[in-house]
Design a protein around this motif. Sequence first.
Motif, PDB file in Angstrom:
ATOM      1  N   LEU A  53       0.830  -1.203   0.000  1.00  0.00           N
ATOM      2  CA  LEU A  53       0.000   0.000   0.000  1.00  0.00           C
ATOM      3  C   LEU A  53       0.867   1.256   0.000  1.00  0.00           C
ATOM      4  O   LEU A  53       0.560   2.235  -0.692  1.00  0.00           O
ATOM      5  N   ASP A  54       1.958   1.232   0.751  1.00  0.00           N
ATOM      6  CA  ASP A  54       2.880   2.372   0.768  1.00  0.00           C
ATOM      7  C   ASP A  54       3.454   2.625  -0.626  1.00  0.00           C
ATOM      8  O   ASP A  54       3.594   3.777  -1.060  1.00  0.00           O
ATOM      9  N   GLN A  55       3.782   1.556  -1.323  1.00  0.00           N
ATOM     10  CA  GLN A  55       4.334   1.699  -2.667  1.00  0.00           C
ATOM     11  C   GLN A  55       3.291   2.258  -3.627  1.00  0.00           C
ATOM     12  O   GLN A  55       3.601   3.085  -4.487  1.00  0.00           O
ATOM     13  N   TYR A  56       2.054   1.830  -3.469  1.00  0.00           N
ATOM     14  CA  TYR A  56       0.995   2.351  -4.340  1.00  0.00           C
ATOM     15  C   TYR A  56       0.734   3.820  -4.033  1.00  0.00           C
ATOM     16  O   TYR A  56       0.479   4.623  -4.931  1.00  0.00           O
ATOM     17  N   PHE A  57       0.811   4.173  -2.766  1.00  0.00           N
ATOM     18  CA  PHE A  57       0.673   5.572  -2.351  1.00  0.00           C
ATOM     19  C   PHE A  57       1.728   6.422  -3.057  1.00  0.00           C
ATOM     20  O   PHE A  57       1.452   7.550  -3.487  1.00  0.00           O
ATOM     21  N   ALA A  58       2.932   5.870  -3.167  1.00  0.00           N
ATOM     22  CA  ALA A  58       4.014   6.585  -3.840  1.00  0.00           C
ATOM     23  C   ALA A  58       3.764   6.680  -5.344  1.00  0.00           C
ATOM     24  O   ALA A  58       4.108   7.685  -5.974  1.00  0.00           O
ATOM     25  N   ILE A  59       3.156   5.641  -5.937  1.00  0.00           N
ATOM     26  CA  ILE A  59       2.829   5.673  -7.363  1.00  0.00           C
ATOM     27  C   ILE A  59       1.882   6.836  -7.650  1.00  0.00           C
ATOM     28  O   ILE A  59       1.985   7.504  -8.683  1.00  0.00           O
ATOM     29  N   LEU A  60       0.974   7.092  -6.736  1.00  0.00           N
ATOM     30  CA  LEU A  60       0.036   8.209  -6.885  1.00  0.00           C
ATOM     31  C   LEU A  60       0.691   9.556  -6.596  1.00  0.00           C
ATOM     32  O   LEU A  60       0.031  10.595  -6.652  1.00  0.00           O
ATOM     33  N   GLU A  61       1.985   9.520  -6.282  1.00  0.00           N
ATOM     34  CA  GLU A  61       2.752  10.725  -5.940  1.00  0.00           C
ATOM     35  C   GLU A  61       2.185  11.424  -4.711  1.00  0.00           C
ATOM     36  O   GLU A  61       2.262  12.649  -4.562  1.00  0.00           O
ATOM     37  N   MET A  62       1.606  10.613  -3.839  1.00  0.00           N
ATOM     38  CA  MET A  62       1.101  11.141  -2.578  1.00  0.00           C
ATOM     39  C   MET A  62       2.209  11.087  -1.531  1.00  0.00           C
ATOM     40  O   MET A  62       2.978  10.125  -1.480  1.00  0.00           O
ATOM     41  N   ARG A  63       2.258  12.124  -0.717  1.00  0.00           N
ATOM     42  CA  ARG A  63       3.238  12.156   0.365  1.00  0.00           C
ATOM     43  C   ARG A  63       2.516  12.102   1.704  1.00  0.00           C
ATOM     44  O   ARG A  63       1.430  12.656   1.851  1.00  0.00           O
ATOM     45  N   PHE A 107      -7.121  -5.888   7.926  1.00  0.00           N
ATOM     46  CA  PHE A 107      -7.409  -4.824   6.968  1.00  0.00           C
ATOM     47  C   PHE A 107      -7.191  -3.453   7.597  1.00  0.00           C
ATOM     48  O   PHE A 107      -6.609  -2.554   6.982  1.00  0.00           O
ATOM     49  N   LEU A 108      -7.643  -3.283   8.824  1.00  0.00           N
ATOM     50  CA  LEU A 108      -7.464  -2.000   9.511  1.00  0.00           C
ATOM     51  C   LEU A 108      -5.990  -1.704   9.734  1.00  0.00           C
ATOM     52  O   LEU A 108      -5.530  -0.581   9.498  1.00  0.00           O
ATOM     53  N   GLU A 109      -5.225  -2.706  10.168  1.00  0.00           N
ATOM     54  CA  GLU A 109      -3.798  -2.506  10.424  1.00  0.00           C
ATOM     55  C   GLU A 109      -3.050  -2.173   9.137  1.00  0.00           C
ATOM     56  O   GLU A 109      -2.124  -1.364   9.146  1.00  0.00           O
ATOM     57  N   ILE A 110      -3.439  -2.798   8.035  1.00  0.00           N
ATOM     58  CA  ILE A 110      -2.794  -2.539   6.752  1.00  0.00           C
ATOM     59  C   ILE A 110      -3.049  -1.105   6.301  1.00  0.00           C
ATOM     60  O   ILE A 110      -2.145  -0.419   5.818  1.00  0.00           O
ATOM     61  N   SER A 111      -4.270  -0.647   6.461  1.00  0.00           N
ATOM     62  CA  SER A 111      -4.673   0.639   5.883  1.00  0.00           C
ATOM     63  C   SER A 111      -4.571   1.821   6.842  1.00  0.00           C
ATOM     64  O   SER A 111      -4.639   2.974   6.414  1.00  0.00           O
ATOM     65  N   LYS A 112      -4.405   1.562   8.133  1.00  0.00           N
ATOM     66  CA  LYS A 112      -4.519   2.619   9.151  1.00  0.00           C
ATOM     67  C   LYS A 112      -3.557   3.783   8.913  1.00  0.00           C
ATOM     68  O   LYS A 112      -3.958   4.950   8.967  1.00  0.00           O
ATOM     69  N   GLU A 113      -2.304   3.493   8.642  1.00  0.00           N
ATOM     70  CA  GLU A 113      -1.317   4.562   8.498  1.00  0.00           C
ATOM     71  C   GLU A 113      -1.642   5.461   7.302  1.00  0.00           C
ATOM     72  O   GLU A 113      -1.550   6.688   7.383  1.00  0.00           O
ATOM     73  N   THR A 114      -2.028   4.847   6.198  1.00  0.00           N
ATOM     74  CA  THR A 114      -2.390   5.622   5.008  1.00  0.00           C
ATOM     75  C   THR A 114      -3.634   6.456   5.261  1.00  0.00           C
ATOM     76  O   THR A 114      -3.715   7.630   4.877  1.00  0.00           O
ATOM     77  N   ILE A 115      -4.623   5.861   5.925  1.00  0.00           N
ATOM     78  CA  ILE A 115      -5.867   6.578   6.226  1.00  0.00           C
ATOM     79  C   ILE A 115      -5.596   7.777   7.129  1.00  0.00           C
ATOM     80  O   ILE A 115      -6.119   8.872   6.908  1.00  0.00           O
ATOM     81  N   LEU A 116      -4.765   7.585   8.133  1.00  0.00           N
ATOM     82  CA  LEU A 116      -4.439   8.687   9.042  1.00  0.00           C
ATOM     83  C   LEU A 116      -3.714   9.808   8.310  1.00  0.00           C
ATOM     84  O   LEU A 116      -3.910  10.989   8.606  1.00  0.00           O
ATOM     85  N   SER A 117      -2.887   9.439   7.325  1.00  0.00           N
ATOM     86  CA  SER A 117      -2.196  10.448   6.527  1.00  0.00           C
ATOM     87  C   SER A 117      -3.191  11.278   5.724  1.00  0.00           C
ATOM     88  O   SER A 117      -3.094  12.509   5.660  1.00  0.00           O
ATOM     89  N   LEU A 118      -4.159  10.603   5.114  1.00  0.00           N
ATOM     90  CA  LEU A 118      -5.197  11.310   4.351  1.00  0.00           C
ATOM     91  C   LEU A 118      -6.039  12.194   5.272  1.00  0.00           C
ATOM     92  O   LEU A 118      -6.395  13.319   4.915  1.00  0.00           O
TER      93      LEU A 118
END
Length: 646
Positions: free
Chosen positions: A244-254, A310-321
């Motif tokens: 998920l972190d890598q996909y976040f980077a593909i979207l050029e999201m920081r 699922f929550l543990e996988i996505s939590k960090e990205t969700i909190l960033s958003l």
Amino acid sequence: MDGFQSAIPAYEGDLHVVAAAHHIVKALGTTKNLSDDLRKILIDLDAHLSTITSNIDNKGVRGFFDVEERLKQAEKKIVSWESDQKMIWDSGPREASEYLEAVDEIQTLIDGLRGLSVNENRKQKELLHRAASVLQMAMSRLEEELIHMLVQHRQHFEPKHMSFRSTRRDVIYDESFVSVEDEPAEETSSRNCSSCSNDSDEFIVDLVHTQVIPDIKSIAKVMFTSDYGNEFCEAFIGVRKEALDQYFAILEMRKLSIEDVLKMEWTSMSREMNKWTWSMKIIFRVYLASENRLCDQVLGNVGSIHSFCFLEISKETILSLLNFGEAIALGPHQPEKLLRLLDMYETLTDLLLDIDTLFSEESCSFVRIEFHELLGRLGDSAIAAFKAFGLAISSSGSSHPFPGGGVHPLNKYVMNYIRMFPEYCSTLNLLLKDQHADFPNPVLELDYGQNMSLSTSCPMACHLRSITSSLESNLHKKSKLYKDEALRHIFLTNNIHYLVQKVKGSELRLFFGDEWIRKHNAKFQQHAMNYERATWSSVVSLLKDDNPGSSSMSKSTFKERCKGFSIAFEEVYKSQTSWCIPDPQLREDLRISTSLKVVHAYRTFLGRNTTHIDDKCVKHTVEDVEKLLLDLFEGSPRSSRNSRRW
């Protein structure tokens, strides 16, 4: 467990029966009234039971030897892969199946040994410890296999539209407005990127190749059965979180902190807001929806574990958003943020049902709550930015007149901004329904009377008319900075005409209505007429005959009038060629109207005095005047081109 029982046949049951018989014999032996013959029988029975116990113990020992042999065979299979560099599942389904069978055998033996009540048996403890060590070795290997499988068979994909750059330039507010340029009406707003057609519709993809899902499930089943579920989850979460972190980077999201966002310059912030708007739908409707399905496919049969993973996988990205959204809502509410805020608000509104569905478990309730609260804060920020926009218009002051009397940058800024509002009509009506529209000119509302449609009476329409009313008032104040009355009218003609054209040429027309357009057409036409009077009345008056009854004036008077007209005309020409009417049609219309008055008067004047015309008297022919009038309002000062000299 059945196999384990066959290895030690009825061991525990036999011991229990013999022990019970011993207990009965000893109890009978304590009876005082026994005959000698009966007592002798009990003594012989006790000796026989002791022999049976000894035989049973020997059978139990042989049973442990059978268990040990089975453990050796399973251990051999597991240990053999410790020195092998190849991955088990890469070696084929047969090898994988045999390995899992070996693990299952060890788990069966462990369960059987733990189920025995002869806890003081040294052999039992020895076998149990050995089996547990082999099982731990197998679990470590299965964890490695799981990680390899998830990484090796990860499906890489990119969204169809990677460009989230707006096709329009941001309309930026600054106090001088010198940076504002006009934009064609047909250009679209940033929403052409945030909507991305149907690219971000509910579209679930395979994040891991489907052919390995059964293998991953088999590993999960074995590890959870062996009480190594936590280790499975830790490995699974780690790999999927990295993906998920890598996909976040593909979207050029920081992953930005609130402090990082608040320190941003507007250009960078606008870009990040645009990316957030565009990426949210992709992340939630495509990636996280797909991630949730993967977790359900692998762990759906293990209680609520799949929701936890699922929550543990996505939590960090969700909190960033969430952090980014919170920072934008907290930050200063400049006018230029309004459209971006509306994009973010509409995107989140559209996604709330998806978020509620993805995080429906009670343990995930904080995610739902945070996003619902963020939506409210973004709405409040949009309202604040809208008010700041109105304040910027009303408070925009000038100490010097705008050169050439052209369209003022404030006018461009406002009209280029509000022509995008109809795209947000539903959202703005919702946000503005309880906000009072401050009309500096209340007559605007009365003008519509009973002819107001739903479009022209909705909250957004009322606020739009309030904004343009404030803009008109400001433009009138700016017109007073011109010392030349004619230039003042050119300025108002230009700016009111521009305002009308922006309304007529866009969806704004639906919200302003034809009556508003008709009245404002009349306004700029009146200013054009006022310009003609202020400029040309005095010039044309020089051509009037003081004695209308006579056929012609005296030559000296004629010569004086010609000279006065030429001087006045050239002064107008010199100054008004530097004046600017940017709209070609408006410029042409005003030239024609002026020409009809001036050229007609000049031609009539010369026609009545043909006997006096000579090279010394008439500096400009009628044709010269016609041509020179075509140079007016070009925005570049010129000197008249003399066709005849005195």
